[in-house]
Design an enzyme around this catalytic site. Structure first.
Site: not given
Ligand code: XIL
Length: 665
Positions: A169, A210, A246, A275, A277
């Site tokens: 990030e 990432n 996400h 990651e 979801d």
């Protein structure tokens, strides 16, 4: 459109909370189970057949404590990312003070189950301790080098740990560098340095950058693309790009995900979804489940279509353990299994996408042995033998028709387990029931056998019993209380009482905690030093219910004093007609001194106390309460004292006092 995202530093750590939840629900077991058919292996089998990994982010508490969690973790997934325990705040909370326990736990689990571990994450602005954030440039760079070489170095020769998120990030939403303490202290050079330190610590590990909101082609992902290109041109060892993924159904799917992955792949890096979801605005509906399922299959299909995509990691797998509800208010249900470990349509979508895009057309088997029990004047309990399915049974429809013949069956409810309670029925009335099973693809089974039920009652009795009164509590211990009340009367007969309880000393919702056919009830399993409110109401055979009694408030003993005690009781001698119990040993099990103690125990019927020493014993009905004598109430932590008593009992009665519990003060 760029989905709004709560800054990660605001996300609370859930580990403590999770540990509690895990303990409370250690008994949760899946009720429905997929019956694996040939085309329906676990996700990892299908992923492997396509040359990809399928992974999940692991929470260490359920991994240690819940069999249902572990079973899915090892059966379905071929890759693990630690959700939190490899982050800096866990691994090195103060300078050179290392904690590898959670990381080691995950690596050991992965090794035992032939899974690869992706290390997450080395350099991030969030979940990094204050001592790092406050350092000057030289010290911060060397802290970073030391952290990376120690952590990566620890697993460099471990075959399970194959890759790392080196920086996480580092961009803002416009494609500038995030104004983090890393960037503000070291400038952008911290990124290249971090990759070089990681390569030095493990020359074989795959090293990733990432980020989130980089799934589609936008300013942020383009900044990332430019950075990766320029770092590689300078021989900085960036091997891989992670797209967090996400996603949220209300913001739309990033339809250029595949194209975006492809442009990164063209730079020569591996890509992966790290990651994933897909959260929804609560509550769940079948329509939202279905949309979510398409997002999941779209991501899997994008990865399958891009050769350089190594696989997809899902950020958890059960809605029981997900960061979403804590981070995005009123959103949730983002994962493949619900909070009871039941597969959702999202699971089937991932499964089917990995399984070569085949669609499930096979219906579940027919539910059998439908039976009715517990028939009252207004309700019936149905149960049946569960269906099986090539993928998974997702639920049952409960159908009802009026009368004993004719009429048509209509749905009166659904169940995810093989039982259902149908309430609100009329007294002395017949109904017929059937059930059918469904799977996530919408295939329904044939209907089960029909069961015919006639409710009880119908005597014309519509008069409720009188209201129970004088509800009182006695004999309250640290975990139980005895309730008594004045019995109700009824024009026919009182058949029983419902005992209702609410938490605290006021407010709260009363729920039924038991029933009694007499005017008393013992409520056990309570928490120490906790208040509860009780009410009772009476019922008759026709289902008429009285108003509720007065409310009585009870506070259990024990707890909160820093002290605690245990008791062990011994029968010293016993003869026809009596016995002596001694020593009865009371031990301070707490961490601070106590000045008094109370032991309660039960005397069998017709047993009478005829002697006592070293304690003060009083009896009330069958309950005896022993308090310390004036001289043996003071006990240091770990210290013990004893007392004893003699009892007379009827000839031929071999029972002795039992149920000894100790509380402080
Ligand atoms: C999250 C965890 O899931 C939470 O338990 C924790 O409280 C905060 O961090 N991007 C990342 C992950 O790279 O490390 C974050 O994980 C989610 C967002």
């Amino acid at each position: 459109m760029t989905p709004p995202r709560v800054p990660v530093h605001r996300a609370r750590r859930r580990l403590v909370q999770l540990a509690v939840v895990a303990l409370l629900s250690a008994f949760a077991v899946p009720v429905l189970s997929a019956s694996p058919a040939s085309a329906s292996g676990p996700l990892r089998t299908h992923a492997a057949a396509r040359g990809k990994f399928i992974g999940f982010a692991a929470a260490t508490s359920p991994l240690a404590n819940e069999a249902a969690y572990r079973t899915i973790a090892q059966t379905e997934f071929s890759q693990i990312t630690a959700e939190n325990v490899m982050k800096w705040d866990t691994t090195e909370s103060s300078d050179n003070n290392w904690n590898f326990s959670g990381a080691d736990q995950i690596v050991a689990f992965a090794a035992a189950n032939n899974q690869q571990v992706h290390g997450h994450t080395l350099v991030w602005h969030s979940q990094t301790p204050g001592w790092v954030q406050g350092l000057g440039a030289t010290a911060m760079r060397s802290a970073m080098q030391d952290h990376i070489s120690t952590l990566v170095g620890r697993y460099a020769n471990n075959a399970s740990v194959v890759s790392w998120d080196v920086v996480n990030e580092v961009f803002d939403e416009n494609g500038g560098f995030r104004s983090s303490f890393w960037y503000n202290t070291l400038g952008q050079s911290f990124i290249a340095d971090a990759f070089r330190y990681a390569r030095a610590a493990d020359p074989d590990a795959r090293l990733c950058i990432n980020d989130y909101n980089v799934e589609g082609i936008n300013a942020k992902s383009t900044a990332m693309y430019n950075l990766v290109q320029s770092l590689r041109a300078q021989n900085v060892p960036v091997d891989c790009v992670g797209f967090q993924g996400h996603l949220a159904t209300q913001y739309g799917f990033p339809s250029d995900l595949q194209q975006n992955m492809q442009r990164f792949a063209a730079l020569g890096v591996q890509v992966r979804v790290t990651e994933l979801d897909v959260r929804i605005v609560m509550p769940r509906t079948s329509a939202k489940d279905a949309t979510q399922a398409t997002y999941y299959s779209n991501v899997i299909n994008a990865c399958l279509a891009v050769t350089a995509c190594a696989g997809v990691t899902i950020w958890g797998f059960t809605d029981k353990y997900s960061w979403v509800p804590d981070t995005f208010p009123s959103e949730g249900a983002a994962l493949l299994y619900d909070a009871n470990y039941q597969q959702k349509p999202a699971y089937t979508a991932v499964h089917n996408a990995l399984d070569n895009g085949t669609t499930d057309t096979q219906a579940p088997s027919t539910p059998s042995n439908l039976a009715a029990s517990g028939i009252t004047s207004s309700s019936v309990n149905l149960s049946w033998t569960a269906s099986t399915d090539n993928v998974a049974v997702t639920g049952y429809d409960i159908l009802r028709a009026p009368g004993t013949s004719g009429g048509s069956f209509a749905s009166v409810g659904t169940s995810t387990t093989a039982s259902f309670s149908n309430t609100g029925l009329s007294a002395n009335t017949s109904y017929r029931y059937q059930v059918r099973a469904r799977d996530a693809a919408g295939n329904t089974s044939a209907v089960s056998n029909t069961v015919t039920v006639t409710t009880t009652g119908g005597t014309g009795d519509t008069q409720a019993p009188s209201t129970p009164s004088n509800l009182a509590a006695s004999g309250t211990t640290s975990s139980s209380t005895n309730l008594t009340w004045t019995a109700s009367t009824d024009n026919v007969a009182v058949t029983g009482y419902d005992i209702l309880r609410a938490p605290g000393t006021s407010g709260g919702t009363f729920t039924q905690v038991g029933t009694s056919t007499t005017a008393s009830f013992s409520n056990t399993g309570l928490s120490a030093n906790t208040s509860y409110q009780y009410q009772v109401r009476a019922r008759d055979a026709a289902g008429n219910v009285s108003a509720v009694s007065n409310t009585v408030t009870v506070t259990t003993t024990g707890g909160g004093t820093g002290g605690g005690c245990s008791v062990t009781a011994t029968v010293q001698t016993s003869w026809n007609g009596g016995y002596v119990m001694q020593p009865i040993t009371v031990t301070n099990t707490g961490t601070s001194a106590i000045t008094s103690w109370t032991v309660t125990f039960t005397l069998p019927p017709n047993h009478t106390l005829v002697g006592q020493w070293n304690g003060v014993i009083t009896t009330s009905g069958g309950t005896a309460t022993a308090k310390n004598a004036p001289y043996n109430g003071n006990l240091a932590p770990g210290a013990s004292t004893t007392f004893g008593f003699q009892v007379a009992r009827p000839n031929g009665d071999g029972n002795t006092a039992s149920g000894f519990t100790c509380t402080t003060p």
